[in-house]
Design an enzyme around this catalytic site. Structure first.
Site, PDB file in Angstrom:
ATOM      1  N   GLY A 134       0.831  -1.202   0.000  1.00 36.62           N
ATOM      2  CA  GLY A 134       0.000   0.000   0.000  1.00 36.62           C
ATOM      3  C   GLY A 134       0.859   1.243   0.000  1.00 36.62           C
ATOM      4  O   GLY A 134       2.062   1.176  -0.256  1.00 36.62           O
ATOM      5  N   LYS A 157       0.845  -6.999 -12.221  1.00 31.21           N
ATOM      6  CA  LYS A 157      -0.416  -7.614 -12.664  1.00 31.21           C
ATOM      7  C   LYS A 157      -1.604  -6.966 -11.962  1.00 31.21           C
ATOM      8  O   LYS A 157      -2.640  -6.731 -12.562  1.00 31.21           O
ATOM      9  CB  LYS A 157      -0.372  -9.105 -12.349  1.00 31.21           C
TER      10      LYS A 157
HETATM   11  C1  G6P Z   1      -2.477  -3.866 -14.758  1.00 23.54           C
HETATM   12  C2  G6P Z   1      -2.273  -5.082 -15.649  1.00 23.54           C
HETATM   13  C3  G6P Z   1      -3.192  -4.979 -16.859  1.00 23.54           C
HETATM   14  C4  G6P Z   1      -4.644  -4.830 -16.425  1.00 23.54           C
HETATM   15  C5  G6P Z   1      -4.809  -3.635 -15.463  1.00 23.54           C
HETATM   16  C6  G6P Z   1      -6.183  -3.638 -14.809  1.00 23.54           C
HETATM   17  O1  G6P Z   1      -2.025  -2.718 -15.405  1.00 23.54           O
HETATM   18  O2  G6P Z   1      -0.932  -5.165 -16.065  1.00 23.54           O
HETATM   19  O3  G6P Z   1      -3.044  -6.143 -17.663  1.00 23.54           O
HETATM   20  O4  G6P Z   1      -5.461  -4.630 -17.542  1.00 23.54           O
HETATM   21  O5  G6P Z   1      -3.851  -3.720 -14.399  1.00 23.54           O
HETATM   22  O6  G6P Z   1      -6.263  -4.768 -13.979  1.00 23.54           O
HETATM   23  P1  G6P Z   1      -7.609  -5.443 -13.525  1.00 23.54           P
HETATM   24  O7  G6P Z   1      -7.182  -6.573 -12.622  1.00 23.54           O
HETATM   25  O8  G6P Z   1      -8.387  -4.391 -12.789  1.00 23.54           O
HETATM   26  O9  G6P Z   1      -8.314  -5.907 -14.744  1.00 23.54           O
END
Ligand code: G6P
Length: 592
Positions: free
Chosen positions: A100, A587
């Protein structure tokens, strides 16, 4: 993003924690560390870079006697990625790990320095360790409640205290934290995947909760009062971590797309009435981050063009701070693979506070967004490990497209619904055919691999696909790329076009085909090498072409984007990039 894991029990803590850290690797990190205790001593070992560097260090130390510990993967926010800034951090008798951001760390640190407290690192986390140490009292719950009242920001904190060797403590606000309950052993982690190989019993903590964890007992407190917590039994397939013979998770996950599309779509196609009907809403706000936002862009276009419903699509980090104007009956759709993206969670909370209905499209069933949204439609991607999303993105597009189809049907804007349902049914097979043409994309990847800049152009739906294609390419191959609405070219980008530049032109929007062809001619006449993805061949000699099946606009993006994903993948492989874990990316972005 940072990940934390903790263990207290009968087994060797090092083994449990290292396995937990490895399962948190997918979140992205640049250093790691571990703190172990046996009733007398606390050992802290840290390392920069990959977890295998930490394992190397641990090899030289006999840690068999330690049954209690905390561990951490750090994705640098406050202070560079070095050994001093790596977690765990300690101050006096307190050792902590943190996921965080403490927003008032600077002021707190200044006043602690005034009191004579010394700091080693540049991190906000060390400030919290110092604060807990400052207020350390026999009643630890009182201490932690006081600290919760002082610190601002987001945190999931794992805490070890020197004079209390048989307990670990955790506190949480706006960062995910789950407790795992075992037999004579207990666990905690930022993500269930760090501990689900040891137990299937979990407690999801709420904001401002404190847990006092012994090996055979856990006490929970909320606002200083002891509370009971619901224990969830969740069985997860722990074998999904295998690469199944593929060299990278990204490639494995792209190849899983036909299968997960089938699994996700089947129940809705068998029972069309199970798709939420959005007819009661005059306006739709789609809010998400990264690729999930670009999936939303396809949804927005479908809602407007096919269902004649006003829709906006915004990045969550903007939406959460904007004056969002809700004139009519608005539905706020949140899209998130992980369900833990900090900005998307904040946008969801804001929409709820303002009295709006919310619907989430989520992959992880146990996630915060899945628990907070009024309605949830799950995608069945299974675990997605490669940092750059592929299969989850495609499922997000599939679901939002189904929602738009249902709305168009409810509003009587389309009648031949059975044809559309049949088309969706056929999509897994068509996506498989697209993926099977991998050699064509490999050739293109080889041609573009030494580019410094690449452009993607398209209009409406095609522009939304361009945004995802461009993002995928740049995040895994590190080639700078930009997506532009084709009509906007003349207002800037065209000055960058020359004979070294590749331009990907997506051309599936039939109504705008002629317009887009003019834009292709414009870039070609300035020397650009074009890669055209369209329904029909343009029969021009100068460019590279890929043709896709002539399906409706509701599903065509499901055929185009896997091509862009595979081109990005092979380009990154050709350039020797760390495809599954691109540098600096995470991720699951669990901090702002
Ligand atoms: C990060 C990941 C992306 C993903 C984004 C939103 O930037 O690298 O691949 O699209 O987060 O993540 P979420 O889990 O909210 O779809």
């Amino acid at each position: 993003m940072c990940g934390i894991v903790g263990y207290i029990g009968k087994n060797k803590a090092e083994d449990v924690l290292i396995l937990g850290l490895k399962n948190l690797e997918y979140r992205g990190y640049d250093s790691s560390g571990i703190a172990l205790t046996d009733n007398n001593n606390i050992e802290i070992i840290k390392s920069v870079g990959k977890i295998k560097n930490l394992e190397e260090k641990l090899k030289n130390i006999n840690l068999d006697k330690y049954n209690i510990g905390l561990a951490h993967t750090r994705w640098a926010t406050h202070g560079e990625a070095n050994l001093v800034n790596a977690h765990p951090h300690s101050s006096g008798n307190v050792v902590i790990v943190h996921n965080g951001i403490i927003e008032n760390a600077k002021e707190l640190k200044a006043s602690l320095i005034n009191e004579g407290i010394k700091f080693n690192s540049e991190t906000d986390t060390e400030v919290v360790a110092a604060l807990i140490n400052k207020y350390l009292d026999n009643d630890i719950i009182k201490t932690l409640s006081k600290v919760i009242g002082i610190i601002k920001g987001s945190y999931a904190l794992g805490i070890m205290i020197k004079n209390i060797p048989d307990k670990l403590y955790v506190i949480k606000k706006d960062s995910p934290l789950v407790i795992g309950i075992g037999k004579d052993e207990n666990f905690f982690a930022s993500d269930i995947c760090a501990i689900n190989m040891f137990t299937n019993k979990f407690v999801f903590l709420e904001d401002n909760d404190i847990a006092e964890i012994s090996k055979d007992k856990i006490n929970y407190y909320s606002n200083g009062n002891k509370v009971d917590k619901k224990v969830d039994t969740i069985d997860i397939d722990v074998n999904s971590k295998s690469k199944n013979g593929y060299p990278h998770y990204m490639l494995k996950e792209i190849n899983e797309e036909p299968m997960v599309l089938e699994k996700t779509l089947k129940p809705y196609l068998e029972d069309f009435s199970s798709i939420p009907d959005l007819k009661g809403y005059d306006e739709i706000h789609i809010v998400a981050c990264g690729s999930a936002m670009y999936a939303g862009m396809i949804g927005k276009t479908l809602f407007e063009e096919k269902a004649n419903t006003k829709a906006i699509c915004e990045v969550a980090s903007e939406y959460r701070y904007k004056n969002n104007i809700y004139n009519n009956k608005t539905l706020v759709i949140l899209i998130s693979q992980s369900g833990e993206t900090a900005d998307t969670i904040a946008a969801l909370k804001k929409a709820k506070e303002q009295g709006q209905d919310t619907l989430a499209i989520v992959n992880v069933k146990t996630s915060t967004i899945a628990r907070l949204a009024d309605k949830v439609v799950f995608i069945e991607a299974g675990e997605e490990i490669a940092v750059a999303t592929t299969k989850a993105y495609l499922l997000q597009v599939a679901i939002i497209s189904l929602l738009a189809l249902k709305l168009a049907y409810s509003k009587k804007l389309i009648d031949n619904i059975d044809n559309y349902i049949a088309e969706f049914r056929n999509i897994p097979k068509l996506v498989k055919n697209v993926i099977d043409r991998e050699n064509e994309y490999k050739k293109i990847a080889k041609k573009i691999k030494d580019s410094e800049n690449i452009f993607f152009i398209g209009r409406r739906y095609d522009y939304a696909m361009c945004l995802e294609g461009s993002l995928k390419l740049k995040e895994v191959s590190y080639i700078h790329s930009e997506a532009y609405p084709s009509g906007e070219l003349k207002h800037g980008t065209i000055s960058l076009i020359d004979d070294k530049i590749f331009v990907f032109c997506i051309l599936t929007d039939e109504e705008l085909c002629e317009k887009s062809i003019s834009n292709i001619i414009e870039v070609e006449s300035r020397g650009a090498k074009t890669v055209i993805i369209s329904r029909k061949s343009l029969k021009q000699n100068r460019n590279l072409e890929i043709c896709v099946d002539d399906v409706s606009q509701f599903v065509i993006s499901l055929l185009v984007v896997p091509i862009l994903q595979l081109i990005a993948y092979h380009t990154a492989v050709n350039r020797g990039c760390d495809v599954d874990k691109p540098k600096n990316l995470a991720k699951s972005v669990t901090v702002e």
